[in-house]
Design an enzyme around this catalytic site. Structure first.
Site, PDB file in Angstrom:
ATOM      1  N   TYR A 144     -11.009  -3.661   6.829  1.00  0.00           N
ATOM      2  CA  TYR A 144      -9.809  -4.367   6.391  1.00  0.00           C
ATOM      3  C   TYR A 144      -9.691  -4.241   4.882  1.00  0.00           C
ATOM      4  O   TYR A 144     -10.660  -4.476   4.158  1.00  0.00           O
ATOM      5  CB  TYR A 144      -9.907  -5.840   6.790  1.00  0.00           C
ATOM      6  CG  TYR A 144      -8.683  -6.663   6.404  1.00  0.00           C
ATOM      7  CD1 TYR A 144      -7.456  -6.424   7.005  1.00  0.00           C
ATOM      8  CD2 TYR A 144      -8.766  -7.665   5.439  1.00  0.00           C
ATOM      9  CE1 TYR A 144      -6.338  -7.172   6.655  1.00  0.00           C
ATOM     10  CE2 TYR A 144      -7.652  -8.427   5.095  1.00  0.00           C
ATOM     11  CZ  TYR A 144      -6.436  -8.169   5.703  1.00  0.00           C
ATOM     12  OH  TYR A 144      -5.332  -8.916   5.361  1.00  0.00           O
ATOM     13  N   ASP A 239     -14.262  -0.751  -1.386  1.00  0.00           N
ATOM     14  CA  ASP A 239     -13.594  -2.045  -1.335  1.00  0.00           C
ATOM     15  C   ASP A 239     -14.689  -3.103  -1.296  1.00  0.00           C
ATOM     16  O   ASP A 239     -15.274  -3.385  -0.255  1.00  0.00           O
ATOM     17  CB  ASP A 239     -12.691  -2.121  -0.099  1.00  0.00           C
ATOM     18  CG  ASP A 239     -12.043  -3.495   0.054  1.00  0.00           C
ATOM     19  OD1 ASP A 239     -12.402  -4.413  -0.721  1.00  0.00           O
ATOM     20  OD2 ASP A 239     -11.193  -3.646   0.947  1.00  0.00           O
ATOM     21  N   LYS A 267     -12.056 -12.425  -3.724  1.00  0.00           N
ATOM     22  CA  LYS A 267     -12.965 -13.464  -3.258  1.00  0.00           C
ATOM     23  C   LYS A 267     -13.880 -14.014  -4.365  1.00  0.00           C
ATOM     24  O   LYS A 267     -13.398 -14.747  -5.212  1.00  0.00           O
ATOM     25  CB  LYS A 267     -13.720 -12.953  -2.030  1.00  0.00           C
ATOM     26  CG  LYS A 267     -12.697 -12.592  -0.917  1.00  0.00           C
ATOM     27  CD  LYS A 267     -13.238 -12.375   0.452  1.00  0.00           C
ATOM     28  CE  LYS A 267     -12.095 -12.302   1.453  1.00  0.00           C
ATOM     29  NZ  LYS A 267     -11.833 -11.017   2.041  1.00  0.00           N
TER      30      LYS A 267
HETATM   31  C1  LIG Z   1     -10.445 -10.290   2.200  1.00  0.00           C
HETATM   32  C2  LIG Z   1     -10.455  -8.832   2.045  1.00  0.00           C
HETATM   33  C3  LIG Z   1      -9.360  -8.132   1.513  1.00  0.00           C
HETATM   34  C4  LIG Z   1      -8.041  -8.790   1.225  1.00  0.00           C
HETATM   35  O1  LIG Z   1      -8.124  -9.739   0.235  1.00  0.00           O
HETATM   36  P1  LIG Z   1      -6.975 -10.872   0.132  1.00  0.00           P
HETATM   37  O2  LIG Z   1      -7.335 -11.629  -1.084  1.00  0.00           O
HETATM   38  O3  LIG Z   1      -7.046 -11.649   1.406  1.00  0.00           O
HETATM   39  O4  LIG Z   1      -5.677 -10.161   0.001  1.00  0.00           O
HETATM   40  C5  LIG Z   1      -9.495  -6.787   1.264  1.00  0.00           C
HETATM   41  N1  LIG Z   1     -10.648  -6.153   1.536  1.00  0.00           N
HETATM   42  C6  LIG Z   1     -11.716  -6.774   2.060  1.00  0.00           C
HETATM   43  C7  LIG Z   1     -12.966  -6.020   2.306  1.00  0.00           C
HETATM   44  C8  LIG Z   1     -11.647  -8.126   2.351  1.00  0.00           C
HETATM   45  O5  LIG Z   1     -12.706  -8.739   2.914  1.00  0.00           O
END
Ligand SMILES: *Cc1c(COP(=O)(O)O)cnc(C)c1O
Length: 428
Positions: A144, A239, A267
């Site tokens: 994701y 990511d 995060k």
């Molecule tokens: C949470 C998450 C996102 C998206 O971040 P948001 O602040 O919810 O837009 C992207 N990549 C990873 C790996 C994530 O865990």
């Protein structure tokens, strides 16, 4: 436990907010029942609107690595708020957090702050495309990267060459530029690259996957991706929205010793306020406006409250590096306890873990990619989730989510959790 007030609040929310929530996973669709409305939180505990206390294993999906309402973070935000909450002009604190982040993370010279992980990943891909002057990207099924169009593509037969949109509203044109690979399958990635020679701008990956349960990369996988990227002039984007400042001071690049070309954050870097960021070597970052032609902007980017929270959080983590070992120790203790409790009750399970990320899968066998994660028994998970909740333990309301361990958890909390698993296992 009683959730009367939560249910009433949910009913009211549904009238004015689609599904009653501002992010779908909160609605409990995967596990059934009404979501719990939280009133406040402190340390490792949530207190809901009905007065229940829950031990929290979601921690806002990762940011609260030191626990809720952590005093240094709260104080930094409160003090900053008194001086104005947004200017749309440069402030010193943006440089301070940038300097700290660049000093903590390997292999990056410059960083730009945005408002979410989604924005960070979306901007990182645009930068990769602008830098390489190529259009296609490779992502992995089950990873994701936020909800921007290019990433909402799911695996399916024939998906190797042409992705198919999995959310209405994503155009076929966009989907065609996103190529899907299997996590932990280097040969698959190589085949995609060779059949799209000269067209691939970047590979984006969660270097330790956390959005299909926790799936660590198999030995050699990330190193292999690095080599393929070097060979074919493709940028490698890690990511680290979930793993950054969580698995190590410098994230997975440091933990596993593999260099990325662009890294994204979210995060933890915001300490619980809306922050994302992307970073790279100078030659890549200098392609961004106003220095270069790749446009990217934000009215609230680098917002002083968000920067204050993030700076306080990163400072804490930077000054107390024992934290990452301590978190990993707690997670291992939890793993051992849960595994023992499930085994004693003959519950077939798989537990994946790395650092302070852990996930429990039922009847799944080895979980190494999206397909094997999807083998899990959702009915058992649902029972497990509600059983844990009845015992005051709040785990993620989906079998595809990772649990996040926070430093605020004590070993007594972990024992209470293991005792709950012991009880719930008898009902599965
Ligand atoms: C949470 C998450 C996102 C998206 O971040 P948001 O602040 O919810 O837009 C992207 N990549 C990873 C790996 C994530 O865990």
């Amino acid at each position: 436990m009683i959730y009367k007030r939560s249910s009433a609040l949910f009913a009211a929310a549904q009238k004015v907010i689609p599904g009653g929530v501002n992010s779908p996973v909160r609605a409990f669709k995967a596990v059934g029942g009404d979501p719990i409305f939280v009133k406040e939180a402190k340390g490792a505990y949530l207190y809901d609107e009905d007065g229940n206390r829950l031990i929290d294993y979601i921690n806002s999906w990762g940011p609260m690595i030191l626990g809720h309402a952590h005093p240094p973070v709260v104080n930094a935000v409160v003090e900053k708020a008194k001086k104005g909450t947004s200017f749309g002009m440069p402030t010193e604190i943006e440089t301070q957090i940038a300097e700290l982040a660049v000093s903590m993370v390997p292999n990056i010279d410059k960083i730009r702050f945005v408002n979410s992980g989604t924005e960070a990943c979306m901007s990182a891909v645009r930068l990769a495309r602008g830098y390489t002057q190529k259009d296609k990207i490779i992502k992995f099924a089950g990873c994701y990267h936020g909800h921007s169009d290019s990433f909402l593509i799911q695996a399916g037969s024939g998906a190797v060459t042409f992705g198919s949109p999995n959310s209405p509203g994503v155009t076929k044109g966009t989907a065609q530029d996103t190529l899907l690979a299997r996590y932990n399958d280097l040969d698959h990635v190589e085949r995609i690259i060779t059949s799209n020679k000269g067209e691939i701008a970047c590979i984006i990956i969660e270097p330790v996957a956390g959005n299909m349960g926790c799936i660590p990369p198999v030995k050699g996988f990330l190193e292999g991706l690095r080599a393929l990227c070097d060979e074919h002039d493709v940028l490698l984007i890690f990511d680290e929205v979930m793993t950054g400042f969580r698995l190590a001071r410098g994230g997975v690049q440091e933990l596993l010793g593999v260099d990325a070309d662009i890294v994204t954050f979210g995060k933890v870097i915001g300490g619980g306020l809306p922050v994302g960021a992307f970073a790279a070597r100078e030659e890549i970052m200098n392609h961004l406006a106003p220095l270069g032609p790749v446009y990217q902007a934000g009215t609230l980017s680098g917002n002083p409250l968000a920067m204050a929270a993030g700076l306080a959080m990163l400072t804490e983590l930077n000054n107390n590096q024992g934290i990452f070992t301590s978190l990993a120790d707690k997670t291992e203790y939890l793993h051992t306890g849960i595994a023992k409790a499930l085994k004693e009750n003959n519950i077939t399970h798989t537990i994946n873990r790395l650092g302070s990320m852990i996930s429990v899968h039922f009847d799944a066998g080895a979980v190494v990619d999206f397909d094997t994660a999807a083998n899990g028994n959702n009915e058992t998970f649902k029972k497990f989730f509600h059983g844990m909740l009845d015992n005051g333990i709040y785990i993620a309301p989906s079998a595809f989510e990772t649990w996040f361990i926070t430093e605020a958890l004590t070993y007594e909390d972990l024992d209470e959790t293991i005792a709950a698993v012991q009880k719930v296992a008898k009902t599965l």
